[in-house]
Design a protein around this motif. Structure first.
Motif, short mmCIF file in Angstrom:
data_model
loop_
_atom_site.label_atom_id
_atom_site.label_comp_id
_atom_site.label_asym_id
_atom_site.label_seq_id
_atom_site.Cartn_x
_atom_site.Cartn_y
_atom_site.Cartn_z
N LEU A 46 0.88 -1.23 -0.16
CA LEU A 46 0.12 0.04 0.01
C LEU A 46 1.04 1.15 0.10
CD1 LEU A 46 -2.52 -0.60 2.58
CD2 LEU A 46 -3.08 -0.30 0.20
N ASN A 47 0.42 2.31 -0.84
CA ASN A 47 1.15 3.55 -0.85
C ASN A 47 0.72 4.30 0.63
OD1 ASN A 47 2.01 6.25 -0.97
ND2 ASN A 47 1.78 5.97 -3.30
N PRO A 48 1.38 4.69 1.36
CA PRO A 48 0.89 5.49 2.51
C PRO A 48 0.11 6.90 2.17
CG PRO A 48 3.24 4.94 3.00
CD PRO A 48 2.90 4.63 1.62
N ASN A 49 0.40 7.29 1.07
CA ASN A 49 -0.32 8.59 0.61
C ASN A 49 -1.80 8.15 -0.20
OD1 ASN A 49 1.77 10.39 1.42
ND2 ASN A 49 3.00 9.97 -0.17
N ASP A 50 -1.93 6.90 -0.36
CA ASP A 50 -3.22 6.41 -1.18
C ASP A 50 -4.33 6.36 0.17
OD1 ASP A 50 -5.26 5.37 -2.36
OD2 ASP A 50 -4.33 4.10 -3.57
N PHE A 51 -5.02 7.19 0.53
CA PHE A 51 -5.88 7.25 1.64
C PHE A 51 -6.96 6.38 1.53
CE2 PHE A 51 -4.58 11.87 3.22
CZ PHE A 51 -3.28 11.24 3.56
N GLU A 52 -7.57 6.22 0.24
CA GLU A 52 -8.84 5.54 0.06
C GLU A 52 -8.36 3.89 0.06
OE1 GLU A 52 -12.03 5.97 -0.31
OE2 GLU A 52 -11.78 8.22 -0.25
N ALA A 53 -7.06 3.52 -0.32
CA ALA A 53 -6.71 2.25 -0.26
C ALA A 53 -6.47 2.01 1.40
CB ALA A 53 -5.66 2.03 -1.08
N ILE A 54 -5.94 2.71 2.08
CA ILE A 54 -5.66 2.42 3.37
C ILE A 54 -6.99 2.24 4.19
CG2 ILE A 54 -4.83 3.73 5.69
CD1 ILE A 54 -2.65 4.98 3.61
N LYS A 55 -7.99 3.18 3.79
CA LYS A 55 -9.38 2.95 4.28
C LYS A 55 -10.14 1.61 4.01
CE LYS A 55 -14.15 4.34 3.98
NZ LYS A 55 -15.13 5.32 3.56
N LYS A 56 -9.88 1.12 2.84
CA LYS A 56 -10.29 -0.42 2.48
C LYS A 56 -9.53 -1.21 3.29
CE LYS A 56 -11.38 -2.75 -1.64
NZ LYS A 56 -10.87 -2.95 -3.20
N PHE A 57 -8.15 -1.19 3.51
CA PHE A 57 -7.75 -2.08 4.15
C PHE A 57 -8.03 -2.15 5.62
CE2 PHE A 57 -3.87 -3.58 6.57
CZ PHE A 57 -3.62 -4.86 5.89
N ALA A 58 -7.85 -1.09 6.22
CA ALA A 58 -8.17 -0.82 7.57
C ALA A 58 -9.52 -1.53 7.97
CB ALA A 58 -8.09 0.70 8.08
N LEU A 59 -10.73 -1.23 7.11
CA LEU A 59 -11.64 -1.94 7.49
C LEU A 59 -11.84 -3.26 7.40
CD1 LEU A 59 -14.01 0.88 5.74
CD2 LEU A 59 -13.72 0.51 8.36
N ALA A 60 -11.04 -3.74 6.21
CA ALA A 60 -11.13 -5.22 5.81
C ALA A 60 -10.38 -5.92 7.15
CB ALA A 60 -10.40 -5.65 4.57
N GLU A 61 -9.29 -5.40 7.57
CA GLU A 61 -8.71 -6.00 8.51
C GLU A 61 -8.93 -5.74 9.94
OE1 GLU A 61 -6.64 -8.59 8.07
OE2 GLU A 61 -6.58 -8.54 5.67
N ASP A 62 -10.01 -5.06 10.17
CA ASP A 62 -10.25 -4.56 11.72
C ASP A 62 -9.26 -4.13 12.22
OD1 ASP A 62 -11.82 -4.29 13.64
OD2 ASP A 62 -11.45 -6.44 14.53
N ILE A 63 -8.44 -3.07 11.77
CA ILE A 63 -7.42 -2.15 12.15
C ILE A 63 -7.90 -1.26 13.48
CG2 ILE A 63 -5.85 -0.33 11.79
CD1 ILE A 63 -5.08 -3.05 10.60
N ASN A 64 -7.18 -1.50 14.49
CA ASN A 64 -7.59 -0.81 15.63
C ASN A 64 -6.56 0.35 16.06
OD1 ASN A 64 -7.32 -4.02 16.64
ND2 ASN A 64 -9.50 -2.86 16.61
N MET A 65 -5.37 0.63 15.29
CA MET A 65 -4.56 1.77 15.48
C MET A 65 -3.75 1.98 14.31
SD MET A 65 -1.55 2.47 18.42
CE MET A 65 -3.00 3.11 19.56
N VAL A 66 -3.58 3.15 13.79
CA VAL A 66 -2.41 3.29 12.60
C VAL A 66 -1.64 4.47 13.09
CG1 VAL A 66 -2.51 4.66 10.58
CG2 VAL A 66 -4.41 3.27 11.12
N VAL A 67 -0.22 3.90 12.90
CA VAL A 67 0.79 4.87 13.28
C VAL A 67 1.35 5.10 12.16
CG1 VAL A 67 3.26 4.37 14.50
CG2 VAL A 67 1.23 3.18 15.53
N VAL A 68 1.81 6.31 11.97
CA VAL A 68 2.42 6.93 10.84
C VAL A 68 3.73 7.46 10.93
CG1 VAL A 68 2.18 8.71 9.08
CG2 VAL A 68 -0.11 8.13 10.20
#
Length: 423
Positions: A46-68
């Motif tokens: 994933l590209n850290p600047n592709d916010f829509e792709a990050i959203k899709k991944f975060a929801l699919a993998e039940d992400i509880n925290m994002v560290v940038v």
């Protein structure tokens, strides 16, 4: 918790190494990661600047925290993107919102912020294409050397030190003419400081903060601090000349006014603040803020932090850092960066790396590497950070340098004198 760490460098390798040790971390994903981070979690393309792709991944993998890790997603507003999306708003982001990341995203803003809150910094003035003639005239009477800084993010290349008025005037025209793209559409002309540099880091929840170990990094490519600037050839922590009295002055005159200034300006800041400092005589002055941890300083700082890093991040997201007592290992850490031949100019990628398994007293944090069919290959200018933590600085430097020599790839180079100016 399922945690998504954004970034691909040595800084993110050190974060991943430390976070994977936490009992609170059930799954760690690193996007995009590198050839070494898969040892601590799962790399995700994933590209850290592709916010829509990050959203899709975060929801699919039940992400509880994002560290940038890196600055660009923060300056572009990834934290705001999460807060403003009702499907993501419950997921805490470690890293400031856009209005806080501008401390790094705009040199002009940060200088105005420092002036407004009485934070000691060298004098400066900013110019655009419209005020070019004023800028040229200003340089005519400016003391030398003089520092020119592109206002925006220029991948660490937007700072020039000019020794003559003619050079400064020529560079000002080149910068405003597009030398650093849009990053240089505004240029800060700053007084040159004579002193010794160091970096201080805090983690803040917006109200309270913890001060992480200080570090000193080495920017020049050549032995004895010679040659071109790089992203960093190594670092040490602690910094011998930064004694308790000096660090107390840093806290009183720079850190506290910064945290209070953010609050006064109604900037809700959650995450790291990097203070790029000069020790001038016995006094600290700040030359820049970053909205994230430094690299390669992180590789020396994080191994000295004995707390659970995920626990620190959770406390940050819940605004209860005041309840945390930071525990720092009193030992010394030294980091030697192995780079590709030709760096920071043109360099080749795809060189097979051997000998990482031969290091004896160090950690190898991957930076510009990739893994192809089980073979680690070079994939960037700065390839590996070799960090050793020992009883004293001399032993740490000796171990890190010796272990860097045990790793091989075609064209490999590293400095053998990191930290020796402090011995």
């Amino acid at each position: 918790m399922n945690i998504l760490l954004l970034g691909s460098g040595g800084r993110e390798s050190a974060f991943a190494w430390k976070m994977s040790q936490s009992e609170q971390c059930s799954k760690l994903f690193i996007a995009p990661g590198n050839g070494g981070t898969a040892a601590y979690g799962k790399n995700v393309n994933l590209n850290p600047n592709d916010f829509e792709a990050i959203k899709k991944f975060a929801l699919a993998e039940d992400i509880n925290m994002v560290v940038v890790g890196p600055e660009e997603p923060l300056v572009r507003g990834i934290h705001d993107f999460f807060v403003e999306d009702e499907q993501l708003a419950h997921i805490p982001v470690i890293g400031p919102k856009k209005e806080g990341a501008i401390l790094e995203g705009s040199k002009d803003f940060s200088k105005e912020f420092m002036a407004r809150h009485g934070i000691p910094t060298p004098g400066s003035k900013s110019f655009t294409n419209e005020t070019l003639q004023e800028g040229l005239a200003y340089l005519e009477n400016h003391s030398l050397p003089v520092v020119l800084k592109a206002d925006g993010l220029a991948a660490g290349k937007g700072v020039l030190i000019c020794e003559t008025t003619a050079d400064a005037q020529s560079e000002l025209q080149l910068m405003l003419g597009g030398k650093f793209g849009t990053a240089g559409s505004l240029v800060v002309i700053e007084e040159y400081l004579t002193g010794i540099e160091l970096s201080v880091f805090v983690l803040t929840d917006g109200d309270h903060y913890v001060i992480l170990p200080e570090a000193k990094d080495y920017k020049k490519i050549g032995q004895g601090d010679s040659g071109l600037n790089t992203g960093g050839m190594g670092s040490v922590s602690p910094v011998p000349f930064a004694d308790e009295k000096f660090l107390k002055e840093v806290e009183d005159t720079i850190i506290i006014p910064t945290i209070n200034g953010l609050k006064k300006d109604n900037i809700d800041y959650t995450g790291f603040i990097f203070f790029g400092l000069f020790k001038v005589g016995d006094k600290p002055m700040i030359i820049e803020y970053n909205c994230r941890m430094g690299d390669p300083e992180t590789e020396s700082v994080i191994p000295r932090v004995e707390n659970d890093l995920v626990e620190l991040f959770v406390a940050t997201s819940q605004k209860r850092l005041k309840d945390i007592e930071l525990v720092i290992n009193p030992k010394s850490a030294a980091t030697v960066m192995i780079v590709a031949g030709g760096y920071p100019g043109d360099y080749e990628k795809g060189k097979a790396i051997t000998g990482i398994e031969n290091i004896r007293k160090s950690l190898a944090f991957h930076a510009g590497t990739t893994q192809e069919s089980g073979v680690i290959k070079s994939n960037g200018g700065r390839v590996l950070a070799v960090t050793s933590v020992q009883d004293n600085m001399f032993e740490a430097l000796q171990s890190a340098t010796a272990d860097a020599a045990r790793i091989y790839f075609d064209g490999k180079y590293f400095r053998e004198d990191i930290g020796f100016d402090l011995m």
